[in-house]
Write a protein that holds these residues in place. Sequence first.
Motif, PDB file in Angstrom:
ATOM      1  N   GLN A   1       5.925  72.437  58.453  1.00  0.00           N
ATOM      2  CA  GLN A   1       6.868  72.863  57.432  1.00  0.00           C
ATOM      3  C   GLN A   1       6.551  72.184  56.102  1.00  0.00           C
TER       4      GLN A   1
ATOM      5  N   THR B   1       3.579  83.169  54.263  1.00  0.00           N
ATOM      6  CA  THR B   1       3.581  82.431  55.529  1.00  0.00           C
ATOM      7  C   THR B   1       4.837  81.590  55.675  1.00  0.00           C
ATOM      8  N   GLU B   2       5.271  80.938  54.600  1.00  0.00           N
ATOM      9  CA  GLU B   2       6.515  80.167  54.641  1.00  0.00           C
ATOM     10  C   GLU B   2       7.689  81.068  55.025  1.00  0.00           C
TER      11      GLU B   2
ATOM     12  N   ARG C   1       7.462  82.288  58.803  1.00  0.00           N
ATOM     13  CA  ARG C   1       7.897  81.263  59.751  1.00  0.00           C
ATOM     14  C   ARG C   1       9.420  81.157  59.788  1.00  0.00           C
ATOM     15  N   PHE C   2      10.032  81.197  58.623  1.00  0.00           N
ATOM     16  CA  PHE C   2      11.495  81.107  58.573  1.00  0.00           C
ATOM     17  C   PHE C   2      12.129  82.322  59.230  1.00  0.00           C
TER      18      PHE C   2
ATOM     19  N   ALA D   1      10.932  84.252  61.501  1.00  0.00           N
ATOM     20  CA  ALA D   1      10.706  84.268  62.949  1.00  0.00           C
ATOM     21  C   ALA D   1      11.609  83.279  63.678  1.00  0.00           C
ATOM     22  N   SER D   2      12.111  82.279  62.950  1.00  0.00           N
ATOM     23  CA  SER D   2      12.877  81.212  63.594  1.00  0.00           C
ATOM     24  C   SER D   2      14.365  81.496  63.707  1.00  0.00           C
TER      25      SER D   2
ATOM     26  N   ARG E   1      14.628  87.594  63.324  1.00  0.00           N
ATOM     27  CA  ARG E   1      14.271  87.092  64.651  1.00  0.00           C
ATOM     28  C   ARG E   1      14.604  88.127  65.720  1.00  0.00           C
TER      29      ARG E   1
ATOM     30  N   GLU F   1      -2.542  82.068  58.897  1.00  0.00           N
ATOM     31  CA  GLU F   1      -2.382  81.387  60.178  1.00  0.00           C
ATOM     32  C   GLU F   1      -1.115  81.764  60.932  1.00  0.00           C
ATOM     33  N   PHE F   2      -0.279  82.614  60.345  1.00  0.00           N
ATOM     34  CA  PHE F   2       0.985  82.934  61.009  1.00  0.00           C
ATOM     35  C   PHE F   2       0.752  83.729  62.286  1.00  0.00           C
TER      36      PHE F   2
ATOM     37  N   THR G   1       3.247  84.407  66.126  1.00  0.00           N
ATOM     38  CA  THR G   1       4.445  84.019  66.867  1.00  0.00           C
ATOM     39  C   THR G   1       4.729  85.036  67.965  1.00  0.00           C
TER      40      THR G   1
ATOM     41  N   THR H   1       0.172  89.095  56.240  1.00  0.00           N
ATOM     42  CA  THR H   1       1.394  88.304  56.352  1.00  0.00           C
ATOM     43  C   THR H   1       2.531  88.952  55.583  1.00  0.00           C
TER      44      THR H   1
END
Length: 210
Positions: A2, A138-139, A142-143, A145-146, A154, A168-169, A171, A181
């Motif tokens: 993060q 990407t930031e 990630r958020f 997906a969480s 999500r 790199e993302f 999940t 992305t």
Amino acid sequence: MQSSRETVWSLVHDERAALAADLADLAPEQWAVPSLCGRWSVEEVVAHLTAAASLGPFRWIRSMAGARFDAELHNARRLAEHRGATPAETLARFRAVVPSTTAASGHTPAWLGEVVVHAGDLRRPLRLPHSPSVEAATEVARFFASRDFTVNSRTAIAGLRLEAVDGEFATGEGPLVRGTTVALVMAMSGRAAFCDDLEGPGVETLRGRA
């Protein structure tokens, strides 16, 4: 890993500035083009972004309470407040909040997502070629997906495997969805149009949830 809050805010500022630059040369009629965000035009989405960068927690709660916690009414009132008398004034107001770190909560990646997603809502119908940076997207990915936060991201990707082809993302487990992305972020936020930019056996499932 993060990123720090300062890094994410820097990305927010970069993406706002890039969007403002993209909008600088729009013809008058382009400001009335329907965006991908519900019933809002391009100009209305820009005013909404200005409002989002102008409301801290106290003002946000007060506005929501005044709207009896009707999010659509709250958004409509704040949009009207920050829309200018002309598109040029609306854009000037947005430019003024480019460096703002004001937000309704401390979920900084969500406010990066606000500008990344709404920029996509404008650029796709306007056929503007610029895309957010892979780092910024990407930031947000990630958020999203969480958790379900401002969008049911999500939930939208439950039981699917998402993989970015430009970063790199990655999940999840299940039928594969691959793409840039940014396209993954936009699809996770419910923008079905961006599913056309994705590939894999899980795309139609994701499209159906958009």
